[in-house]
Design an enzyme around this catalytic site. Structure first.
Site, PDB file in Angstrom:
ATOM      1  N   GLN A 196      27.844  38.362  41.476  1.00  0.00           N
ATOM      2  CA  GLN A 196      28.565  38.747  42.678  1.00  0.00           C
ATOM      3  C   GLN A 196      29.799  37.893  42.972  1.00  0.00           C
ATOM      4  O   GLN A 196      30.788  38.412  43.524  1.00  0.00           O
ATOM      5  CB  GLN A 196      27.615  38.749  43.879  1.00  0.00           C
ATOM      6  CG  GLN A 196      26.528  39.802  43.757  1.00  0.00           C
ATOM      7  CD  GLN A 196      25.605  39.852  44.964  1.00  0.00           C
ATOM      8  OE1 GLN A 196      25.988  39.497  46.072  1.00  0.00           O
ATOM      9  NE2 GLN A 196      24.375  40.285  44.728  1.00  0.00           N
ATOM     10  N   CYS A 224      28.802  33.618  51.067  1.00  0.00           N
ATOM     11  CA  CYS A 224      30.126  33.126  50.700  1.00  0.00           C
ATOM     12  C   CYS A 224      31.123  33.289  51.839  1.00  0.00           C
ATOM     13  O   CYS A 224      31.913  34.236  51.874  1.00  0.00           O
ATOM     14  CB  CYS A 224      30.654  33.799  49.438  1.00  0.00           C
ATOM     15  SG  CYS A 224      32.122  32.942  48.802  1.00  0.00           S
ATOM     16  N   CYS A 276      32.364  26.726  47.657  1.00  0.00           N
ATOM     17  CA  CYS A 276      33.140  27.932  47.912  1.00  0.00           C
ATOM     18  C   CYS A 276      34.520  27.746  47.303  1.00  0.00           C
ATOM     19  O   CYS A 276      35.386  27.107  47.910  1.00  0.00           O
ATOM     20  CB  CYS A 276      33.241  28.176  49.414  1.00  0.00           C
ATOM     21  SG  CYS A 276      33.948  29.777  49.808  1.00  0.00           S
ATOM     22  N   ALA A 287      26.412  28.883  44.335  1.00  0.00           N
ATOM     23  CA  ALA A 287      26.317  27.464  43.983  1.00  0.00           C
ATOM     24  C   ALA A 287      25.153  26.795  44.707  1.00  0.00           C
ATOM     25  O   ALA A 287      24.501  25.900  44.156  1.00  0.00           O
ATOM     26  CB  ALA A 287      27.629  26.761  44.323  1.00  0.00           C
TER      27      ALA A 287
END
Length: 414
Positions: free
Chosen positions: A45, A163, A338, A306
């Site tokens: 994604q 995110c 990010c 992450a």
């Protein structure tokens, strides 16, 4: 499989679930693990922002689920429906049940498109797009290429969202393309953010504001998208001063995001609807044989791939400790990353943990994450996709290997 039993049952075959299974099997190959996942495709994604910016083609972000599922696990291709934690049982949509010694929930987050009136009927047409869907990210790039003048709106809903930088990344990449095409001066770019700040960690804001000024972006804080009329090309926002309506030629929408219904309605949920876990050990507050990670957890970290990459080995180590009758031995520090794509070729690499503490992976002389860097772009565009498919999903814990505590965590005894 009407009433099967496994040592470990994992709910979700996304990045968090598969990475955790692989980390478990690296440490204990004989484990009996079942992964409950109905989907046939697995998506990278984080790549969808790059698709919407014309950098990646959408198919490179998708692979058959069978190709990424660890061969040693039992893949239960069904959806979870409910939990009975008092008897260590999961009930599936087809009525079958799974019993476990230990449960790991990695079910992700639900995109609540329905909370924006009229959005469902307009997505993919009338200039209405979103990089939060695989099939729509190419439409974003199509709109960017075709827009020569007019108004482009970019939205960000209230937190939590996956995110938190993605709404801005779509905007910056679009502005960079318009600048290169020589039409940016003819486009009114507006960012409508339900929040009160551009980014939640102050250290990264100056670099982002440089690009806001460079692109001439009109910032609108406390502005929440509530409705869209696609055919009329109008968007309605709720603000402190009441409703406002904005005409648009293109709008990139980030939907509100909530816990999946079967999680929010379960005994596992916190008041927020997400799985109620300790933010450090990722173990459930009330059910000691349950862990959660990734977007579905109640932890106050940034919901990013992450973060899941850092959490997976910690859950693996702590889960094995609990299976062996001990307390969790590792803590999660809230790490998330990010990569804020501010233009094609440069990224502000935001890396931080709980409380906004900066947690850079590299020394400043290699990458100063508070400034835009070419090396950060290469990391995002070249290294991270390869690390995802060949490292994270296969249990390789590069830069995220957990460091066990010297003493058991006093917050959660076994």
């Amino acid at each position: 499989m009407a009433n099967a039993t496994h040592e470990i049952v994992i709910i979700g075959g996304g990045s968090a679930g598969i990475a955790t299974a692989s980390s478990l099997l690296k440490r204990r190959p004989e484990l009996d693990i079942a992964i409950v996942e109905p989907a046939n495709l697995h998506y990278y994604q984080p790549g969808w922002t790059m698709v919407g910016g014309g950098v990646f083609d959408a198919p490179v972000t998708a692979r058959p689920m069978r190709d990424v599922m660890p061969s040693a696990v039992t893949w239960v291709q069904e959806s979870a429906a409910s939990f009975q934690p008092e008897i260590k049982q999961v009930t599936l949509q087809n009525g079958d049940t799974l019993h476990y010694r230990l449960l790991i929930v990695a079910a992700g987050i639900r995109l609540a498109w329905e909370q924006i009136e009229g959005l469902g009927q307009s997505l993919g047409a009338h200039g209405v797009t979103s990089n939060y869907r695989y099939d729509l990210a190419p439409y974003t790039w199509q709109l960017v290429k075709s827009l020569k003048q007019g108004r482009a709106l970019f939205t960000q809903p209230p937190m939590p969202i996956k995110c938190a930088g993605a709404p801005q990344k779509a905007m910056y990449l679009s502005c960079d393309a318009w600048r290169d095409a020589g039409v940016l001066g003819d486009i009114d770019v507006q960012f409508h953010n339900a929040g009160a700040v551009l980014f939640g960690v102050d250290a990264y804001v100056p670099a982002l504001m440089d690009y806001v000024d460079r692109y001439g972006i009109d910032l609108n804080f406390g502005s929440t998208l509530t409705a869209i009329d696609g055919p009329a090309r109008q968007a309605i926002f709720k603000t402190a001063d009441g409703e406002i309506t904005r005409d648009f030629d293109m709008i990139h929408v980030v939907p509100p995001q909530v816990a999946p219904d079967f999680i929010a309605d379960s005994p596992l949920a916190a008041e927020s609807g997400f799985v109620d876990v300790d933010q450090f050990t990722l173990r459930h507050h009330r059910f000691p044989d349950i862990f959660a990670l990734g977007d579905v957890g109640s932890m106050p970290n940034a919901k990013t791939a992450a973060a899941a990459r850092k959490q997976a080995p910690i859950v693996a180590v702590n889960a094995l400790a609990v299976l062996d009758g001990h307390a969790p031995v590792c803590d999660y520090d809230g790490y998330g990353s990010c990569p804020l794509t501010v233009e094609r070729g440069r990224i502000v690499l935001a890396e931080f943990g709980y409380g906004g503490k900066l947690l850079p992976s590299f020394p400043d002389w290699i990458i100063d994450g508070t400034k835009p860097h070419r090396l950060s772009w290469l990391l995002k565009s070249e290294a991270l996709p390869w690390i995802y498919w060949n490292g994270m999903l296969k249990g390789h814990e590069w830069l995220v290997k957990p460091k066990p505590r010297l003493t058991p965590n006093p917050r959660q005894a076994a």
